[in-house]
Scaffold this motif. Structure first.
Motif, short mmCIF file in Angstrom:
data_model
loop_
_atom_site.label_atom_id
_atom_site.label_comp_id
_atom_site.label_asym_id
_atom_site.label_seq_id
_atom_site.Cartn_x
_atom_site.Cartn_y
_atom_site.Cartn_z
N TYR B 150 83.24 -59.05 97.40
CA TYR B 150 83.99 -57.74 97.15
C TYR B 150 85.18 -58.27 96.01
N ILE B 151 84.91 -57.79 94.91
CA ILE B 151 85.80 -58.11 93.72
C ILE B 151 86.89 -57.11 94.18
N THR B 152 88.23 -57.70 94.27
CA THR B 152 89.49 -56.80 94.17
C THR B 152 90.29 -56.51 92.93
N GLU B 153 90.13 -57.54 92.06
CA GLU B 153 90.92 -57.17 90.96
C GLU B 153 90.15 -57.96 89.81
N VAL B 154 90.38 -57.25 88.68
CA VAL B 154 89.97 -58.09 87.39
C VAL B 154 90.80 -57.83 86.33
N LYS B 155 91.44 -58.93 85.69
CA LYS B 155 92.53 -58.78 84.71
C LYS B 155 92.27 -59.95 83.64
N GLY B 156 93.21 -59.50 82.55
CA GLY B 156 92.68 -60.49 81.58
C GLY B 156 93.22 -60.24 79.99
N GLU B 198 97.14 -51.07 69.60
CA GLU B 198 97.61 -50.01 70.54
C GLU B 198 96.76 -50.28 71.83
N GLY B 199 95.99 -51.05 72.11
CA GLY B 199 95.31 -51.49 73.57
C GLY B 199 93.91 -50.90 73.61
N ILE B 200 93.48 -49.96 72.62
CA ILE B 200 92.31 -49.32 72.98
C ILE B 200 91.06 -50.12 73.07
N ASP B 201 91.00 -50.84 72.27
CA ASP B 201 89.86 -52.04 72.22
C ASP B 201 89.91 -52.98 73.81
N LYS B 247 102.31 -61.33 77.73
CA LYS B 247 100.90 -61.04 77.27
C LYS B 247 100.50 -59.63 77.42
N LEU B 248 99.28 -59.19 76.56
CA LEU B 248 98.83 -57.88 76.43
C LEU B 248 97.74 -58.05 77.69
N LEU B 249 97.89 -57.49 78.81
CA LEU B 249 96.85 -57.54 79.86
C LEU B 249 96.11 -56.39 80.02
N GLY B 258 89.78 -46.50 95.99
CA GLY B 258 89.81 -46.19 94.26
C GLY B 258 90.07 -47.30 93.50
N VAL B 259 90.04 -47.18 92.14
CA VAL B 259 90.35 -48.13 91.53
C VAL B 259 91.01 -47.69 90.44
N PHE B 260 92.13 -48.67 90.08
CA PHE B 260 93.36 -48.16 89.02
C PHE B 260 93.13 -49.09 87.91
N ALA B 261 93.21 -48.71 86.73
CA ALA B 261 93.09 -49.47 85.62
C ALA B 261 93.88 -49.17 84.35
N GLU B 262 94.53 -50.41 83.82
CA GLU B 262 95.45 -49.92 82.85
C GLU B 262 95.66 -51.24 81.89
N VAL B 263 96.24 -50.88 80.66
CA VAL B 263 96.51 -51.90 79.64
C VAL B 263 97.84 -51.79 79.26
N GLY B 264 98.44 -52.96 79.01
CA GLY B 264 100.00 -53.01 78.76
C GLY B 264 100.35 -54.39 78.45
N PRO B 265 101.43 -54.45 78.06
CA PRO B 265 102.25 -55.79 77.74
C PRO B 265 102.81 -56.16 79.18
N VAL B 266 102.61 -57.49 79.80
CA VAL B 266 102.84 -57.99 81.00
C VAL B 266 103.61 -59.05 80.79
N LEU B 267 104.58 -59.35 81.36
CA LEU B 267 105.33 -60.74 81.61
C LEU B 267 104.40 -61.63 82.59
N VAL B 268 104.10 -63.05 81.98
CA VAL B 268 103.34 -63.73 82.79
C VAL B 268 104.20 -64.96 82.97
N PRO B 269 104.30 -65.45 84.18
CA PRO B 269 104.93 -66.67 84.54
C PRO B 269 104.43 -67.92 83.72
N GLN B 270 105.37 -68.62 82.90
CA GLN B 270 104.80 -69.75 82.07
C GLN B 270 103.92 -70.68 82.60
#
Lengths: 430, 430
Positions: B150-156, B198-201, B247-249, B258-270
């Protein structure tokens, strides 16, 4: 027949998780395959011990024949571990026309070819995704997604115990013994950790990964295998000062028409993806001629992650049953064994980290430099520090040299009693 | 019929690489599938331009009917890009009973469902592994290896152009404009980079990844999409001081039903694996309830990596042809659309990085702190620096807050003319 009945052999950590996943996720599996999965029979050593773990309609028995002789059971899942009697059990199950899914890497690395042939004779599927890197779906990915590419290298962190120990040594500045004790406390290492810490478990996995990547079988006896039990806290720190993290890597490379495979500690650049694989996680990096470098990362062990790989095999077998396409090799890619030649050590080249202790007296560094130069090697980085009044510690990173040059250096150093080579680890370059 | 003939539509970077791989790797494919692949016909806009690129026995034409009306051609590969006329072409090919492999993410994200239905009606395969993350075999992996989980999150990181620009800003300390120019020079960004930066792709790719992960279709219009064009060098440096890389995630999460989806800049731990994905590379992280966190990393674009994904589709279709099992959905997992509800912004929680400019006068920090406290939020880290005599720069990282709390803070700050909120980016926690 909208139900596929399964027989389970073994009910430890992985077996219990397989049972749980089949019960909990059968709706999703039914959506995908049109078939409902259920566990009918479980073979264990001690029925009384497991009775309360198992739903009432599941038969618990000590007798494998309860699966072998049950025409309703189509798929047998072997999660008991060990080579014997697992090998005899799997052989008997295949001969009884049961499809077999196993998580048993020792079995597959040592008897995989023979069992695959038995499966094929019986028109049965034999799948073993969970045998390598637990929750990482690496075997099926190589089969399906590198089918048209030419894989040139496969390498990675394939033992969670070692990676946990190395991560703790790095983050907590513990000694190897302290980190091992912690790993044992947390259940990440067995009371006899030899197979893990000496690299043997990793070597088994590299045998299977190499078979999938190159279509040919490497023998364990042809591999150079080194573990982590001699790594010093001091090496971890010196590597960090050079910008590296020490990881136990299995590496298998095509060199000309052959394959060279080995397991040993490697210095990985700190900003390389493999350096960020912490604790009990695993990661496998596959390099293809067309695709370039790809990496697959995930939990290397644990009940549920491993069970997920077992389930993906069960779903594949189920699809094959539905489509009438069982009886093909898990990995159809077989190349002629002659391609796997003996590789000349002259052709295997890496940069090396060398850690040395030498008498703090004039001329020692010169002696060492002469030996290195005579072998045709050269340095890329050197650090010399005093340790006490009599000895100096020298760590260097060489430019790329061959295995035979490294042997020359080792041999020459053995003749010098004022210099001791403490460690020689490969260095991964980005 | 030991040969499978292929029609190719488009002969740009990807098309030429597909042609090259089919010619060079047909031996391996034959070992695996028992069939020999060959390209018979290629449809291009300008025949004269491509004549010298193509072996003599391959037909070059401007007319799609050369493929549609040729009963010998079983598989059509669409690598022309764009939505029109690609959609009409693919529909016509499917209706002519050709199996179709495409690398066209715009097409699949916007018309995937319709085309999949057309394929099914015609008992044809429609596969599009190359449409997401170029060389990373992520779609087939989700289908095959997460079937029972059961997939709970996909990001990248699913856009190579943005990741190249952000990597350069970080490593070379360039401004966004300088980094974009370099990306354009090297061919990693188009002359009109809007869709990428602009994150559309990325959003298109998240639509496809979400469909595979949750079996349901998210609309682009339901997603919050933010790009990288307003990221300042200053933000990159401040994030680094806090121990993060920007990073742009793309992030798509199950929240309740439900499912929540978005695209935006994110601070990722080094030291998070996503922070080590440099330049034009992509990485997709899939979290499953059983398996935990897994990550798949590789080249996100480029002729040969993308061609490798196209080839893995071609090999799958070929296997299906051999086994007589064509005509199934690429992704059989369909869940009822009602499951994809509108998510209450109160339920979507992250830590945030806030960058502010404020008048360097008494009481400003107090005012800001009051606003944050009133929203129920609190700080985990704060840094205040002077920029000139009149203004101070404040950057903070909050504890986890909901989207609605963030909106409250933004709204309140807009009313204060001595404080300007320059950036608000999510923070990924390990």
């Amino acid at each position: 027949m909208n139900e596929i009945k399964i027989g389970l052999i073994g009910l430890g950590t992985v077996g219990s998780s397989v049972l749980k996943m089949i019960i909990e996720n059968s709706d999703k599996v039914q959506t995908i395959t049109g078939r409902r999965l259920s566990v009918k029979t479980i073979v264990v050593r001690n029925v009384a011990k497991h009775r309360r773990q198992v739903p009432k309609d599941v038969t618990l028995t000590t007798d494998l024949n309860a699966i072998i002789n049950d025409p309703e059971i189509k798929i047998a899942v072997e999660v008991m571990g060990g080579i014997h009697p697992a090998k005899e059990f799997v052989t008997a199950l295949l001969n009884a026309k049961k499809h077999v899914v196993t998580a048993n890497k020792d079995l597959i690395a040592s008897a995989g070819e023979e069992l695959a042939a038995t499966a094929k004779q019986n028109h049965c599927d034999l799948m073993y995704e969970a045998s390598v890197a637990g929750g990482i779906p690496i075997l099926r990915t190589i089969v399906n997604s590198f089918a048209a590419d030419y894989i040139t290298e496969v390498k990675g962190i394939v033992n969670g115990t070692c990676n946990f120990i190395l991560t703790q040594m790095q983050q907590q500045h513990w000694s190897y013994d302290q980190a091992l004790m912690k790993a044992q406390e947390l259940g990440f290492a067995e009371s006899d950790p030899t197979n893990d810490v000496e690299g043997i478990d990793s070597a088994y996995k590299m045998v299977i990964l190499s078979q999938f990547s190159y279509g040919a079988h490497i023998k364990l006896s042809n591999m150079s295998v080194e573990g982590i039990s001699t790594i010093q806290q001091d090496d971890i720190q010196r590597a960090a000062e050079f910008g590296y993290t020490i990881k136990l890597l299995g590496i298998s490379r095509r060199i000309d028409n052959g394959v060279f495979a080995e397991v040993g500690p490697v210095l990985v650049p700190q900003d390389h993806p493999l350096a960020t694989i912490h604790n009990e996680n695993n990661a496998v990096m596959v390099t293809g001629e067309a695709v370039g470098e790809t990496l697959f990362y995930g939990p290397g062990a644990g009940g549920l992650p491993t069970a997920n790989s077992v389930l993906s095999d069960i779903v594949s077998v189920t699809k094959n049953i539905v489509l009438g396409t069982t009886g093909h090799f898990f990995n159809n890619y077989q190349s002629s064994p002659s391609e796997i030649g003996n590789i000349d050590p002259k052709d295997v080249k890496y940069a090396y980290y060398l850690s040395l202790k030498m008498l703090d007296a004039p001329g020692q560094m010169l002696k060492f430099t002469q030996i290195v130069t005579q072998s045709g090697a050269s340095f890329s980085q050197i650090v010399q520090t005093k340790t006490d009044h009599q000895t100096a510690r020298v760590t260097v990173i060489t430019h790329k040299i061959s295995k035979s040059q490294l042997s020359d250096i080792k041999r020459a150093l053995r003749k010098v009693n004022t210099i001791a080579l403490l460690a020689a680890y490969k260095v991964l370059q980005q």
